[in-house]
Motif scaffolding. Structure first.
Motif, PDB file in Angstrom:
ATOM      1  N   LEU A 197      -3.952  -9.304  -1.329  1.00 60.36           N
ATOM      2  CA  LEU A 197      -2.630  -8.686  -1.262  1.00 60.36           C
ATOM      3  C   LEU A 197      -1.672  -9.522  -0.426  1.00 60.36           C
ATOM      4  O   LEU A 197      -2.083 -10.177   0.528  1.00 60.36           O
ATOM      5  N   GLU A 198      -0.397  -9.454  -0.790  1.00 58.13           N
ATOM      6  CA  GLU A 198       0.633 -10.116   0.005  1.00 58.13           C
ATOM      7  C   GLU A 198       0.850  -9.393   1.332  1.00 58.13           C
ATOM      8  O   GLU A 198       1.223 -10.001   2.334  1.00 58.13           O
ATOM      9  N   TYR A 199       0.618  -8.089   1.314  1.00 56.80           N
ATOM     10  CA  TYR A 199       0.762  -7.294   2.539  1.00 56.80           C
ATOM     11  C   TYR A 199      -0.178  -6.100   2.460  1.00 56.80           C
ATOM     12  O   TYR A 199      -0.614  -5.693   1.381  1.00 56.80           O
ATOM     13  N   ILE A 200      -0.510  -5.550   3.619  1.00 51.22           N
ATOM     14  CA  ILE A 200      -1.289  -4.325   3.728  1.00 51.22           C
ATOM     15  C   ILE A 200      -0.371  -3.266   4.325  1.00 51.22           C
ATOM     16  O   ILE A 200       0.347  -3.528   5.291  1.00 51.22           O
ATOM     17  N   ASP A 201      -0.364  -2.081   3.737  1.00 52.92           N
ATOM     18  CA  ASP A 201       0.575  -1.047   4.177  1.00 52.92           C
ATOM     19  C   ASP A 201       0.271  -0.547   5.584  1.00 52.92           C
ATOM     20  O   ASP A 201       1.192  -0.263   6.356  1.00 52.92           O
ATOM     21  N   LEU A 202      -1.008  -0.433   5.909  1.00 52.74           N
ATOM     22  CA  LEU A 202      -1.409   0.045   7.228  1.00 52.74           C
ATOM     23  C   LEU A 202      -2.692  -0.658   7.633  1.00 52.74           C
ATOM     24  O   LEU A 202      -3.666  -0.660   6.880  1.00 52.74           O
ATOM     25  N   PHE A 203      -2.669  -1.237   8.829  1.00 51.32           N
ATOM     26  CA  PHE A 203      -3.861  -1.926   9.343  1.00 51.32           C
ATOM     27  C   PHE A 203      -4.182  -1.354  10.710  1.00 51.32           C
ATOM     28  O   PHE A 203      -3.319  -1.279  11.580  1.00 51.32           O
ATOM     29  N   LEU A 204      -5.442  -0.933  10.880  1.00 50.52           N
ATOM     30  CA  LEU A 204      -5.860  -0.236  12.093  1.00 50.52           C
ATOM     31  C   LEU A 204      -6.908  -1.034  12.869  1.00 50.52           C
ATOM     32  O   LEU A 204      -7.713  -1.753  12.279  1.00 50.52           O
ATOM     33  N   VAL A 205      -6.910  -0.870  14.184  1.00 52.24           N
ATOM     34  CA  VAL A 205      -8.062  -1.271  14.992  1.00 52.24           C
ATOM     35  C   VAL A 205      -9.104  -0.178  14.787  1.00 52.24           C
ATOM     36  O   VAL A 205      -8.853   0.987  15.085  1.00 52.24           O
ATOM     37  N   HIS A 206     -10.272  -0.534  14.257  1.00 52.21           N
ATOM     38  CA  HIS A 206     -11.212   0.464  13.761  1.00 52.21           C
ATOM     39  C   HIS A 206     -11.804   1.352  14.856  1.00 52.21           C
ATOM     40  O   HIS A 206     -12.080   2.526  14.633  1.00 52.21           O
ATOM     41  N   GLU A 207     -12.049   0.777  16.018  1.00 49.82           N
ATOM     42  CA  GLU A 207     -12.586   1.575  17.116  1.00 49.82           C
ATOM     43  C   GLU A 207     -12.289   0.865  18.435  1.00 49.82           C
ATOM     44  O   GLU A 207     -11.987  -0.326  18.456  1.00 49.82           O
ATOM     45  N   PRO A 208     -12.375   1.582  19.563  1.00 51.95           N
ATOM     46  CA  PRO A 208     -11.974   0.977  20.838  1.00 51.95           C
ATOM     47  C   PRO A 208     -12.978  -0.009  21.417  1.00 51.95           C
ATOM     48  O   PRO A 208     -12.620  -0.824  22.268  1.00 51.95           O
ATOM     49  N   GLY A 209     -14.224   0.049  20.974  1.00 50.61           N
ATOM     50  CA  GLY A 209     -15.236  -0.838  21.518  1.00 50.61           C
ATOM     51  C   GLY A 209     -15.367  -2.149  20.772  1.00 50.61           C
ATOM     52  O   GLY A 209     -14.841  -2.320  19.664  1.00 50.61           O
ATOM     53  N   THR A 210     -16.080  -3.084  21.385  1.00 52.87           N
ATOM     54  CA  THR A 210     -16.365  -4.386  20.787  1.00 52.87           C
ATOM     55  C   THR A 210     -17.864  -4.480  20.517  1.00 52.87           C
ATOM     56  O   THR A 210     -18.670  -4.189  21.403  1.00 52.87           O
ATOM     57  N   VAL A 263      -8.682   9.655  13.161  1.00 50.56           N
ATOM     58  CA  VAL A 263      -9.844  10.115  13.914  1.00 50.56           C
ATOM     59  C   VAL A 263     -10.598  11.209  13.155  1.00 50.56           C
ATOM     60  O   VAL A 263     -10.072  11.802  12.209  1.00 50.56           O
ATOM     61  N   GLU A 264     -11.811  11.497  13.622  1.00 57.78           N
ATOM     62  CA  GLU A 264     -12.575  12.615  13.080  1.00 57.78           C
ATOM     63  C   GLU A 264     -11.839  13.926  13.380  1.00 57.78           C
ATOM     64  O   GLU A 264     -11.430  14.177  14.511  1.00 57.78           O
ATOM     65  N   PHE A 265     -11.678  14.745  12.349  1.00 54.73           N
ATOM     66  CA  PHE A 265     -10.934  15.992  12.511  1.00 54.73           C
ATOM     67  C   PHE A 265     -11.381  16.988  11.453  1.00 54.73           C
ATOM     68  O   PHE A 265     -11.374  16.688  10.257  1.00 54.73           O
ATOM     69  N   HIS A 266     -11.799  18.164  11.913  1.00 56.39           N
ATOM     70  CA  HIS A 266     -12.226  19.249  11.033  1.00 56.39           C
ATOM     71  C   HIS A 266     -12.243  20.522  11.873  1.00 56.39           C
ATOM     72  O   HIS A 266     -11.990  20.463  13.097  1.00 56.39           O
ATOM     73  N   PRO A 267     -12.512  21.686  11.290  1.00 54.49           N
ATOM     74  CA  PRO A 267     -12.431  22.922  12.068  1.00 54.49           C
ATOM     75  C   PRO A 267     -13.345  22.991  13.296  1.00 54.49           C
ATOM     76  O   PRO A 267     -13.065  23.759  14.217  1.00 54.49           O
ATOM     77  N   ARG A 268     -14.404  22.212  13.343  1.00 56.53           N
ATOM     78  CA  ARG A 268     -15.259  22.209  14.531  1.00 56.53           C
ATOM     79  C   ARG A 268     -14.813  21.179  15.566  1.00 56.53           C
ATOM     80  O   ARG A 268     -15.406  21.090  16.639  1.00 56.53           O
ATOM     81  N   LEU A 269     -13.793  20.380  15.239  1.00 58.24           N
ATOM     82  CA  LEU A 269     -13.269  19.370  16.173  1.00 58.24           C
ATOM     83  C   LEU A 269     -11.758  19.272  15.952  1.00 58.24           C
ATOM     84  O   LEU A 269     -11.283  18.423  15.201  1.00 58.24           O
ATOM     85  N   VAL A 270     -10.993  20.136  16.603  1.00 60.14           N
ATOM     86  CA  VAL A 270      -9.562  20.242  16.295  1.00 60.14           C
ATOM     87  C   VAL A 270      -8.688  19.287  17.113  1.00 60.14           C
ATOM     88  O   VAL A 270      -7.496  19.158  16.832  1.00 60.14           O
ATOM     89  N   GLN A 271      -9.268  18.608  18.115  1.00 57.43           N
ATOM     90  CA  GLN A 271      -8.574  17.523  18.819  1.00 57.43           C
ATOM     91  C   GLN A 271      -7.186  17.935  19.336  1.00 57.43           C
ATOM     92  O   GLN A 271      -6.202  17.202  19.167  1.00 57.43           O
ATOM     93  N   THR A 272      -7.099  19.070  20.022  1.00 56.18           N
ATOM     94  CA  THR A 272      -5.806  19.624  20.437  1.00 56.18           C
ATOM     95  C   THR A 272      -5.010  18.667  21.326  1.00 56.18           C
ATOM     96  O   THR A 272      -3.815  18.427  21.096  1.00 56.18           O
ATOM     97  N   GLU A 273      -5.644  18.109  22.351  1.00 61.91           N
ATOM     98  CA  GLU A 273      -4.939  17.236  23.291  1.00 61.91           C
ATOM     99  C   GLU A 273      -4.466  15.960  22.609  1.00 61.91           C
ATOM    100  O   GLU A 273      -3.334  15.491  22.830  1.00 61.91           O
ATOM    101  N   LEU A 274      -5.303  15.400  21.768  1.00 63.40           N
ATOM    102  CA  LEU A 274      -4.965  14.162  21.063  1.00 63.40           C
ATOM    103  C   LEU A 274      -3.803  14.395  20.093  1.00 63.40           C
ATOM    104  O   LEU A 274      -2.882  13.580  19.999  1.00 63.40           O
ATOM    105  N   ASP A 300     -19.515  11.956  13.886  1.00 64.67           N
ATOM    106  CA  ASP A 300     -19.299  10.536  13.718  1.00 64.67           C
ATOM    107  C   ASP A 300     -19.361   9.856  15.092  1.00 64.67           C
ATOM    108  O   ASP A 300     -19.847  10.442  16.057  1.00 64.67           O
ATOM    109  N   LEU A 301     -18.825   8.671  15.181  1.00 67.26           N
ATOM    110  CA  LEU A 301     -18.787   7.907  16.426  1.00 67.26           C
ATOM    111  C   LEU A 301     -18.161   8.700  17.565  1.00 67.26           C
ATOM    112  O   LEU A 301     -17.121   9.341  17.381  1.00 67.26           O
TER     113      LEU A 301
END
Length: 288
Positions: free
Chosen positions: A105-118, A177-188, A281-282
């Motif tokens: 591709l000439e460009y990628i619409d969204l590119f993420l750092v996959h996780e905080p660790g190395t 991030v991981e998100f579902h009814p058992r992990l609602v991530q309110t602060e994030l 997940d992680l």
């Protein structure tokens, strides 16, 4: 799903579809071609991959070959990929270019750092933080050249997100991030809303664990929908993009049928009430 109403406005000014096809564990050109074809036919316009999925080449090929079949152009779709943990830090610029090359591709619409660790570092090693900063600088450079239309992060905690927000030149457009009814991530979610970062969900089914939850089954029965549709709709109804994954064509179609029904407030509250901080997940909380 290609309707602008079924998308979210990013802080870059571009729109990202609320439903994307997750491609984790989707391998082999034949299966990828069939799945992408089914997704395009069902109205999917967002495709989410990553370097660690080892399928960027096949995803790119499938899109190039199938877009004309569906009367679509490159500009009609939204492609996400991610920097792998082994490429954090000094390796990031080369890895960013490799994702572009592999997707073709000439460009990628969204590119993420996959996780905080190395990869290869202990979670408590402070070099993790230094590598994240170096990786973000690389993403900002590709963004400045128009190669990454938007940049963001994945699997970051409040602490990790605050760190990048405090030092960046270009703020993250998305946190996935991981998100579902058992992990609602309110602060994030509150931090994302405050700082204009789009909060995006993966693992909406709790890695399958929520498919047999009695409360979810009850809601699904009450509204005549599949359990997966209910879990995905619960997120989408809150304006949160989702990334269902399947290589079954009929399930791909079903997972995308989220905009012709609405959950009652009672059902929304019932699902949200399942929150117990459960991760499937992680767990990035201990990464320095």
């Amino acid at each position: 799903m290609s309707d602008p109403q079924h998308s979210v406005l990013l802080n870059t000014g571009s729109r990202m579809p609320l439903v994307g096809l997750g491609t984790y564990e989707l391998r082999g050109l034949e299966d990828i071609m069939l799945t992408v074809d089914a997704a395009l036919a069902a109205g999917y316009r967002h495709f989410d991959t990553a370097a660690v999925y080892s399928n960027e080449v096949e995803i790119g090929q499938a899109l190039r070959e199938l877009l004309p079949k569906h009367g679509l152009l490159r500009a009609d779709i939204f492609v996400t990929s991610k920097l792998g943990p082994r490429d954090q830090g000094p390796m990031a610029p080369a890895a960013c270019q490799q994702s572009l090359d592999q997707l073709g591709l000439e460009y990628i619409d969204l590119f993420l750092v996959h996780e905080p660790g190395t990869e290869g570092l202990r979670v408590e090693d402070p070099q993790n933080s230094a590598n994240r900063a170096q990786s973000w600088t690389a993403l900002e450079e590709f963004h400045s050249r128009g190669k990454f239309r938007a940049i963001g992060v994945s699997n970051y905690t409040v602490r990790h997100l605050e760190e990048v927000l405090a030092s960046c030149k270009v703020p993250p457009a998305v946190l996935q991030v991981e998100f579902h009814p058992r992990l609602v991530q309110t602060e994030l979610r509150a931090l994302c809303a405050q700082r204009g970062v789009c909060f995006e969900a993966f693992s909406s089914l709790g890695s399958g664990a929520l498919l047999s939850d009695p409360a979810v089954l009850e809601v699904a029965k009450g509204c005549g929908r599949t359990v997966a549709q209910v879990l995905l709709r619960w997120a989408v109804q809150q304006g949160i993009p989702v990334l269902p994954k399947s290589c079954n064509a009929s399930r791909v179609r079903e997972n995308g049928q989220l905009f012709d029904f609405e959950l009652s407030q009672e059902d929304m509250d019932k699902l949200t009430g399942l929150d117990c901080g459960q991760r499937y997940d992680l767990d990035p909380t201990s990464v320095a």
